[in-house]
Write a protein that holds these residues in place. Structure first.
Motif, PDB file in Angstrom:
ATOM      1  N   UNK A 270      34.916  51.692  98.112  1.00 21.39           N
ATOM      2  CA  UNK A 270      33.602  52.217  97.738  1.00 21.39           C
ATOM      3  C   UNK A 270      33.699  53.620  97.148  1.00 21.39           C
ATOM      4  N   UNK A 271      34.519  54.476  97.702  1.00 16.31           N
ATOM      5  CA  UNK A 271      34.668  55.839  97.178  1.00 16.31           C
ATOM      6  C   UNK A 271      35.349  55.827  95.817  1.00 16.31           C
ATOM      7  N   UNK A 272      36.129  54.790  95.530  1.00 20.42           N
ATOM      8  CA  UNK A 272      36.761  54.661  94.227  1.00 20.42           C
ATOM      9  C   UNK A 272      35.754  54.490  93.106  1.00 20.42           C
ATOM     10  N   UNK A 273      34.530  54.142  93.450  1.00 22.68           N
ATOM     11  CA  UNK A 273      33.477  53.982  92.447  1.00 22.68           C
ATOM     12  C   UNK A 273      32.747  55.288  92.160  1.00 22.68           C
TER      13      UNK A 273
ATOM     14  N   UNK B 200      38.368  49.909 108.027  1.00 21.44           N
ATOM     15  CA  UNK B 200      37.430  50.987 107.676  1.00 21.44           C
ATOM     16  C   UNK B 200      37.973  51.815 106.510  1.00 21.44           C
ATOM     17  N   UNK B 201      39.247  52.166 106.596  1.00 22.17           N
ATOM     18  CA  UNK B 201      39.877  52.980 105.545  1.00 22.17           C
ATOM     19  C   UNK B 201      39.865  52.224 104.220  1.00 22.17           C
ATOM     20  N   UNK B 202      40.229  50.940 104.248  1.00 21.36           N
ATOM     21  CA  UNK B 202      40.255  50.146 103.015  1.00 21.36           C
ATOM     22  C   UNK B 202      38.863  50.022 102.408  1.00 21.36           C
TER      23      UNK B 202
ATOM     24  N   UNK C 177      37.300  53.832  89.792  1.00 20.81           N
ATOM     25  CA  UNK C 177      37.783  52.544  90.283  1.00 20.81           C
ATOM     26  C   UNK C 177      39.315  52.479  90.279  1.00 20.81           C
ATOM     27  N   UNK C 178      39.912  53.583  90.760  1.00 20.47           N
ATOM     28  CA  UNK C 178      41.360  53.711  90.937  1.00 20.47           C
ATOM     29  C   UNK C 178      42.150  53.669  89.637  1.00 20.47           C
ATOM     30  N   UNK C 179      41.490  53.975  88.514  1.00 19.46           N
ATOM     31  CA  UNK C 179      42.166  53.998  87.225  1.00 19.46           C
ATOM     32  C   UNK C 179      41.671  55.185  86.414  1.00 19.46           C
ATOM     33  N   UNK C 180      42.474  55.594  85.434  1.00 17.15           N
ATOM     34  CA  UNK C 180      42.019  56.594  84.477  1.00 17.15           C
ATOM     35  C   UNK C 180      41.209  55.894  83.401  1.00 17.15           C
ATOM     36  N   UNK C 181      40.133  56.553  82.987  1.00 15.01           N
ATOM     37  CA  UNK C 181      39.250  56.005  81.964  1.00 15.01           C
ATOM     38  C   UNK C 181      38.968  57.099  80.936  1.00 15.01           C
ATOM     39  N   UNK C 182      38.481  56.674  79.804  1.00 18.10           N
ATOM     40  CA  UNK C 182      38.105  57.579  78.737  1.00 18.10           C
ATOM     41  C   UNK C 182      36.631  57.366  78.410  1.00 18.10           C
TER      42      UNK C 182
ATOM     43  N   UNK D 134      48.181  66.525  90.304  1.00 22.22           N
ATOM     44  CA  UNK D 134      46.939  65.991  89.763  1.00 22.22           C
ATOM     45  C   UNK D 134      45.907  65.903  90.878  1.00 22.22           C
ATOM     46  N   UNK D 135      44.666  66.263  90.558  1.00 20.70           N
ATOM     47  CA  UNK D 135      43.567  66.178  91.520  1.00 20.70           C
ATOM     48  C   UNK D 135      42.339  65.571  90.846  1.00 20.70           C
ATOM     49  N   UNK D 136      41.530  64.901  91.658  1.00 21.35           N
ATOM     50  CA  UNK D 136      40.242  64.399  91.192  1.00 21.35           C
ATOM     51  C   UNK D 136      39.116  64.902  92.087  1.00 21.35           C
ATOM     52  N   UNK D 137      39.461  65.609  93.160  1.00 20.78           N
ATOM     53  CA  UNK D 137      38.468  66.157  94.077  1.00 20.78           C
ATOM     54  C   UNK D 137      38.311  67.652  93.868  1.00 20.78           C
ATOM     55  N   UNK D 138      37.420  68.039  92.957  1.00 19.97           N
ATOM     56  CA  UNK D 138      37.168  69.455  92.689  1.00 19.97           C
ATOM     57  C   UNK D 138      35.740  69.595  92.183  1.00 19.97           C
TER      58      UNK D 138
END
Length: 182
Positions: free
Chosen positions: A28-31, A21-23, A175-180, A51-55
């Motif tokens: 899906x949340x990574x998208x 379930x966690x995986x 998707x678990x990566x930094x993008x520009x 570093x945060x991405x949840x704000x």
């Protein structure tokens, strides 16, 4: 359409969440594309940052934001204890900073020694130099939700970076990566 077919998907029993379930959730949340920022505070005379991405911004009257912090992390403990914190929105040129401050096990002392920053006017917490925008916040509420603390704060001061080019290149996490965006 009167009776659409139910979607097939991964069902979760909240009373018995397992690793599958966690995986599946992480995949899906990574998208969910999100901005990347640094939360910082001063605690016991030391700078603590992560570093945060949840704000997100919550309200404009009064200006209020919230951030999600891993409850067992030192940044969550420090933000909750200090009662004030900053949020620096990162540009694409800050990818190294984002990686450094997201690394588990980085040093408690001298954490920001290699990162250029200034002090915020209200709390004195670190604001990452060159941030697209920054917010200095006073905590108004803290709620534990699963493994995280959701911290709300009213804006005490705010500003933007001097580099207009940086505002056109926010550091995005997808998707678990930094993008520009450029």
């Amino acid at each position: 359409m009167e009776n659409p077919e139910p979607l097939s998907g991964h069902r979760i029993d909240p009373a018995a969440v397992d690793q599958d379930d966690i995986d599946a959730y992480r995949t899906l949340a990574g998208d969910i594309a999100s901005g990347t920022a640094v939360v910082a505070t001063r605690h016991h005379g030391r700078d603590i940052a992560a570093t945060v991405t949840g704000f997100l911004d919550v309200s404009y009257d009064p200006p209020t934001m919230l951030v999600s912090l891993y409850a067992d992390g030192r940044i969550a403990e420090a933000v909750e204890a200090a009662g004030t914190w900053t949020l620096s929105l990162l540009s694409g040129e800050h990818e190294g900073t984002a990686n450094w401050l997201a690394s588990p096990g980085n040093p408690v002392y001298g954490l920001l020694q290699q990162i250029p920053f200034s002090r915020s006017p209200a709390s004195g917490a670190a604001v990452i130099d060159g941030a697209i925008a920054w917010f200095d916040l006073g905590t108004t509420a803290v709620h534990r939700v699963a493994t995280h603390l959701v911290v709300a704060g009213e804006v005490l001061a705010m500003g933007s970076g001097d580099d207009a080019r940086a505002a056109n290149d926010p550091l995005v996490h997808f998707s678990r990566e930094y993008r520009h965006l450029r």
